[in-house]
Structure formats: C-alpha cells, structure tokens
Design an enzyme around this catalytic site. Structure first.
Site, mmCIF file in Angstrom:
data_model
loop_
_atom_site.group_PDB
_atom_site.id
_atom_site.type_symbol
_atom_site.label_atom_id
_atom_site.label_comp_id
_atom_site.label_asym_id
_atom_site.label_seq_id
_atom_site.Cartn_x
_atom_site.Cartn_y
_atom_site.Cartn_z
ATOM 1 N N ASP A 153 -47.710 -11.463 -46.377
ATOM 2 C CA ASP A 153 -47.383 -10.173 -46.997
ATOM 3 C C ASP A 153 -48.072 -9.967 -48.344
ATOM 4 O O ASP A 153 -47.598 -9.217 -49.191
ATOM 5 C CB ASP A 153 -45.863 -10.020 -47.171
ATOM 6 C CG ASP A 153 -45.461 -8.551 -47.354
ATOM 7 O OD1 ASP A 153 -46.168 -7.685 -46.805
ATOM 8 O OD2 ASP A 153 -44.468 -8.278 -48.051
ATOM 9 N N LYS A 156 -53.484 -9.338 -46.739
ATOM 10 C CA LYS A 156 -54.751 -9.809 -46.168
ATOM 11 C C LYS A 156 -55.259 -8.868 -45.082
ATOM 12 O O LYS A 156 -56.408 -8.427 -45.115
ATOM 13 C CB LYS A 156 -54.566 -11.226 -45.602
ATOM 14 C CG LYS A 156 -54.106 -12.245 -46.613
ATOM 15 C CD LYS A 156 -53.969 -13.605 -46.008
ATOM 16 C CE LYS A 156 -53.001 -13.612 -44.840
ATOM 17 N NZ LYS A 156 -51.638 -13.202 -45.257
ATOM 18 N N HIS A 200 -48.428 -16.751 -42.459
ATOM 19 C CA HIS A 200 -47.111 -17.350 -42.350
ATOM 20 C C HIS A 200 -47.231 -18.860 -42.188
ATOM 21 O O HIS A 200 -48.178 -19.359 -41.596
ATOM 22 C CB HIS A 200 -46.366 -16.748 -41.151
ATOM 23 C CG HIS A 200 -44.996 -17.313 -40.955
ATOM 24 N ND1 HIS A 200 -44.688 -18.130 -39.899
ATOM 25 C CD2 HIS A 200 -43.876 -17.208 -41.689
ATOM 26 C CE1 HIS A 200 -43.415 -18.481 -39.983
ATOM 27 N NE2 HIS A 200 -42.910 -17.936 -41.060
#
Length: 650
Positions: A153, A156, A200
């Site tokens: 977040d 990118k 992530h």
C-alpha cells in the site's frame, strides 16, 4: 547307412584320429613359463598385489548431488555402506541402500568420515548449464530490467500504472498485487522493462525472485508512512541480488508527507541521498498526480548507463527466466518469460525445468501477437505441456525430442531432491512416550489450487508459518488451474479441505463435492485464507482443562469398615465438599494422593454436598491410608473450548 531321418549320408570321422597315430595332450602351466618383458605382472611391474588387499580411501573434498542415495554417497566418500547405515541408525533414521538422504544427513556422515562434502542442488546445476560467453562483436545494447519494490500500500502498482497508463491496480483483489507482471515503456526512444512485484509479506519469495532477474530496483516509499518492514526486506533482497537501488518517494502531494523523514530513515538503512553526499538517486513523485514520473525514468536510465553494461547477444539461442506461469482455461499453460539472451521465435522447441513444449504463439504485455522476442522483452509463451515452475530458466533446444528428454531428466532430479527433503523422524522411546502423552498431532489436510504458481507458493509459505504443538497444516496436493473432480476425489479419500485461490470449481466438481461431503473454500485475498485456516485449526484443538477449588475438609477421626475400608470423619473447614468432586490428600503440606470421592455421608444418610461448618464421612476411591490431621482438598475440572491458537493447553 543314413545318420538319421533328416540328415544326409556323410562319412563318420574317426574319434581317435588316423590308425596307429597317438594323440598328444599338452597341459599349459602359466607359473612354469619363463617371464617375458611383455607379460603383465601386477600394478607396479613386480609381484602381483595379493587378493583382498585394502584399497586406500580417497581424500580431499567431494561433490555430491542433493538427494544422493546411500550407495552413491558410499562410493563418493569411500565409506562402506554398512557404516553409513549404522551411523544413521544411531541417529534414529532407518534407511536402505537406495534411499535418498537429506542434506543434513550427508553433512553428518561426511563429518564422521572426516571428509569435506559439497552438496550441489538442482538450481545450481541449472545455473551452471546456462553459463556462456559471447564474443564482444556479437553483443548489442538491451533495455534495462527494473523491479518495483516496497511495502504494501505504498503505491507501487499505482506508480507503475501511471507510468504505463493502464489500470492494473483496479483489477487486483483488495488493491493488492498478487502476481508478477512485466511491462515496457519508452522514454526518448529508449525502452525500459518493468517488473511489478507484490509488497505483502506473504509474497517474500516472489519479491526475491523479481530481484534476481532485474538490473535496477526502484524502491517505492510513501512520504506519509516512511520505512516499513517490507521496505527493509526489499532493500535486503536488492542487495543480495547485487543490483543498484533508485528510491521513489511517493505520495508527496499529501499534506502529511514528510520527505526529509523518509530520507533520514533510508540513510540509516545505508541509502544516502545524492544531495546529502551519498550515491543513491532519489525521485520525489506522485503516482496519482503523475508528478515527476519522467524524472524517475531518467534517473533509472542514468543509473543503468553509469553503473551497468547492459548488453546481450541477439543472434544466439534464446534463454531467460520464467517470471510467472498459469493454466488458462481457453489457451492452456501460459508462461511469462523475460528474454535475457538470444531471440525467441514462434516454432522454437523450449524447455523450462520439468516442462517442455513448442512455442505456438508469443504475446507482449499488451496482448499483441509477436513473431519473435529479443533480449529484454517480456513475453507470454503458449505451447508448454504444463505450467513451468516460476524462477526456472527457459531455453531453446534443437528439437522437441531433446526438449522432452531434458525435461524428464530435470523432473527426475527434482523428484529425488524432494524425496530427500521429506525426512521422517526416527522412532525412539523418548519421542514415542511424548507422542503418547500428547495424544499425537492432528492434521488439517488441504488440497490447494491457485491461478498462478507464485500465488500457490505464497499461500504455502503463509500456511507454513502456522506452527502449533497439537495441530498442523498438511498440504497433500498443490497445483495450478481450476478445481477439478480429481481434486475433490483426493480430498474425499484423505479427509481434506479443498482451497482455491483465485480459482473456482467446475460444475462437475461442485456436484461431486456435494455427494462426497467435501468442503470447497475459494478466496481472492490471502488474508482471508490464513484467517479461515487458523479458525479451522482452533476447532481441532483439545479443550483447555480448568480447575476450580470447591472446599477443604480436615480429617479428625477414622472408622474402619471391613467391607468398605477406612472412612474419614471430617469437618468441612471452608467452601463445600461435593460427592462428584476430585480430592487431593494433603499431609504436612505435601500431596500424597489425588483421587475421587466414593461415598459422602452425613451421619448415616448419603449426601450430595456438605457445606462449611458441618461434619461428614468421606470414603476415598482406592485409598485407605488416610490419617488424622490430613486435609482433603475438593476440586472440579472443567473443559473449556479454546478460541485461539495462542491459548495454551493446561
């Protein structure tokens, strides 16, 4: 006279030769013969080495493949097979002569034999087979390959979306990139290839793979958030791959952005800005406002020109890494390849790991058909027999027969290495007793299917993090593509749960699952998958035993009854004594017995419970050695269901 029914008439040769002639028999004795210069007389030209003489063992370092068998390791180290099996038996491992050994076992045996051993894995062998040297006159400039890395977040995909003016972020589940995408942009007539890697933490393996195939890493850091854990991981991956880093400070248009804070935090991580006397290029950008995007691309080209020499031979046979692969419903196995060297053409025979095929079609990142792909170009390949493993090197070979042969050899090599990794725990009295005490470990079997190889790897990596002494996750099958009837049948036979990540079951699989009672769960975001699996594991946990003290009674008199035993005459000093309670017999502060109440009486009548301040008679179950002055502590044990994996068992 004929010699037989089917033989012609021939004269019979006399057995003893001509009449009157004696037969001469010569017995040759090699030991009696004189030696000649040409005769073989042993290894050193003198006397022969006596049979059974010990052969000196080999010395020096030895190289063995991962998954080497006991027999092969014995030949390499010069150690008898029986000695290796005996050593492993001492470690609790029962092996056969043809069984594959784990890397740890090989190292232990080599240390026992006082030999240095080098274990070569399948990935190392593949890298060695791809070593090549091109003549300087054959080399041509190629586009730099850039990886977008950073925390989740931090913008990118939005930054890459703004650079190539597409809408990838809108199609990602939850706004999180869960695949590796490869794209190209142009600036002043020069092309740049971009790889978008997920941020992530579950996709650490995919992010590391992206860093290994890239030339320049663009580290995206949000100006309002600063350096985060995945930011540091991205820096580590880029440094491990030996690629230069260009920092893109994103979201500079937000009111709470603090660019100086981001620079100071990155400087603490070793990325010193150029204006502060360092060597790292910084670009202050805004993906949503499309601010300073050209500046970022110019700095990428600047770093590529200043620190790297990006050339490749376009006239050789094509080779390059597989970025991602999946099973498309209408097109079959689809693999994304980044061409590093040579030119890939339609009709070429290719092999990547244990997958092989013939290139039926090539597509660029826009979905347009291509006839060939040159160094630095990301392309989608159609024609593999199954989705090749991501991270494997794809290369062109002479024909399909050769490609199939190489794929089979690679599959056998990988299978041997996988067998070596499945190390079974040896059986000993200590482990057997502990397993019996704990009641064994419960398994939650899973059949895991995903849309691409990288997503399956990330899901397995997340599930492996769920560690518990009582329950564990066991992925019995993994694959790419939709959920089929075969997956449901496997789950039914193994009492497993079918989990789909970005895939759905077909109508036949749904109907079969309903008949067999197999539960199918589908997910689009990895958070939901891990949460549900954890909740399922909680259901397998044994309940927690909680203890509640009810009361205490003091033994003041003893009554011997021949048919019953010793009855303790007690005074309840605190709480209540219940007939259904457990009792500890405490003598001088030490627990001498833990039992239950067989009978509880108030005078001559049976009683359910006795309150504080009243006398009673207590007969203990299986214990007659009670004495005056003992304290009987009554308690109850309750079983409470656990609602978290973090809650320990009593």
């Amino acid at each position: 006279m004929p010699n037989g029914p089917n033989r012609p008439n021939r004269p019979i040769r006399p057995r003893q030769g001509a009449p009157g002639r004696k037969r001469r028999v010569v017995i040759d004795n090699p030991a009696a013969r004189p030696s000649r210069p040409g005769d073989r007389q042993g290894p050193r030209g003198g006397e022969r080495q006596p049979k059974g003489a010990p052969i000196p063992p080999p010395t020096g370092p030895v190289t063995v493949p991962s998954g080497v068998s006991v027999k092969e390791l014995s030949a390499a180290l010069g150690v008898p097979v029986a000695h290796i099996i005996k050593t492993l038996m001492g470690l609790g491992q029962m092996v056969t002569i043809t069984q594959s050994l784990s890397d740890e076992s090989v190292v232990l045996i080599a240390a026992e034999a006082e030999r240095e051993v080098i274990i070569k894995h399948a990935a190392d062998e593949e890298a060695e087979s791809e070593a090549y040297e091109d003549a300087p006159e054959d080399l041509r400039a190629r586009p730099p390959v850039v990886t977008i890395m950073g925390h989740v977040d931090h913008g990118k995909t939005t930054l890459l979306d703004a650079i190539r003016e597409t809408t990838v972020a809108a199609t990602e589940a939850g706004g999180i990139t869960q695949h590796i995408g490869a794209y190209q942009v142009e600036l002043n007539g020069r092309r740049i290839t971009f790889l978008d890697t997920p941020g992530h933490e579950a996709f650490t393996a995919m992010r590391a793979r992206g860093a290994k195939v890239t030339d320049v890493a663009v580290l995206v850091v949000a100006a309002d958030d600063g350096v985060m854990p995945q930011t540091k991981e991205s820096i580590s991956h880029a440094r491990a791959a030996g690629v230069p880093i260009v920092v893109a400070v994103n979201k500079v248009d937000l009111p709470d952005s603090n660019i100086d804070k981001v620079k100071s935090e990155l400087a603490a991580e070793g990325l010193q800005p150029e204006e502060w006397g360092g060597t790292t290029q910084f670009a202050e950008v805004s993906a949503k406002q499309q601010l300073n995007l050209d500046v970022l691309l110019e700095k990428v080209l600047l770093v590529a020109d200043a620190e790297l020499e990006l050339t490749a031979n376009p006239n050789a046979e094509a080779s390059g890494p597989i970025i991602e692969s999946r099973l498309d419903v209408g097109r079959g196995p689809v693999a994304t390849m980044l061409v590093h060297r040579g030119t890939l053409r339609v009709g070429d025979a290719v092999v990547a790991g244990d997958a092989w095929g013939k290139v039926r079609a090539l597509y660029n990142y826009r979905g347009e058909k291509l006839k060939d792909a040159r160094p630095g170009d990301p392309v989608e390949i159609l024609g593999f027999d199954h989705p090749p493993p991501a991270g494997e090197v794809c290369r062109v070979v002479e024909n399909e027969r050769q490609a199939r042969h190489f794929a089979q050899l690679r599959a056998q090599r990988l299978r041997t290495e996988q067998f070596a990794q499945r190390v079974k725990r040896g059986v000993s009295l200590e482990t057997l007793f502990s397993d019996l005490q704990e009641g064994g470990v419960k398994d939650l079997n899973l059949v895991l299917k995903g849309d691409v190889v990288g997503s399956v790897e990330a899901a397995i990596s997340e599930l492996a993090k769920i560690q518990h002494t009582e329950v564990r996750v066991n992925v019995i099958h993994q694959g790419v593509g939709g959920i089929t009837e075969g997956d449901v049948m496997l789950a039914s036979a193994s009492d497993a749960l079918v989990v789909g990540f970005n895939v759905r079951p077909n109508a036949e699989a749904k109907a079969l699952a309903e008949r067999e009672g197999v539960d199918i769960r589908t997910y689009r975001v990895i958070y939901k998958l891990t949460e549900d699996i954890q909740q399922a594991l909680v259901g397998l946990l044994s309940p927690v035993k909680t203890e509640e003290t009810l009361g205490e009674a003091e033994v003041r008199a003893l009554f011997k009854v021949s048919r019953l035993g010793t009855i303790a005459g007690c005074m309840v000093t605190s709480g209540v004594i219940k007939r259904s309670a457990q009792v500890r017999v405490i003598r001088d502060g030490t627990v001498v017995q833990d039992t239950s109440i067989a009978q509880l009486k108030r005078f001559k009548d049976d009683a359910r419970e006795i309150q504080e301040g009243f006398e009673c008679g207590i007969l203990l179950d299986g214990f007659n050695d009670v004495k005056e002055g003992d304290v009987l502590e009554a308690y109850e044990t309750r079983h409470v269901e656990r609602d978290s994996l973090d809650e320990p068992a009593a």
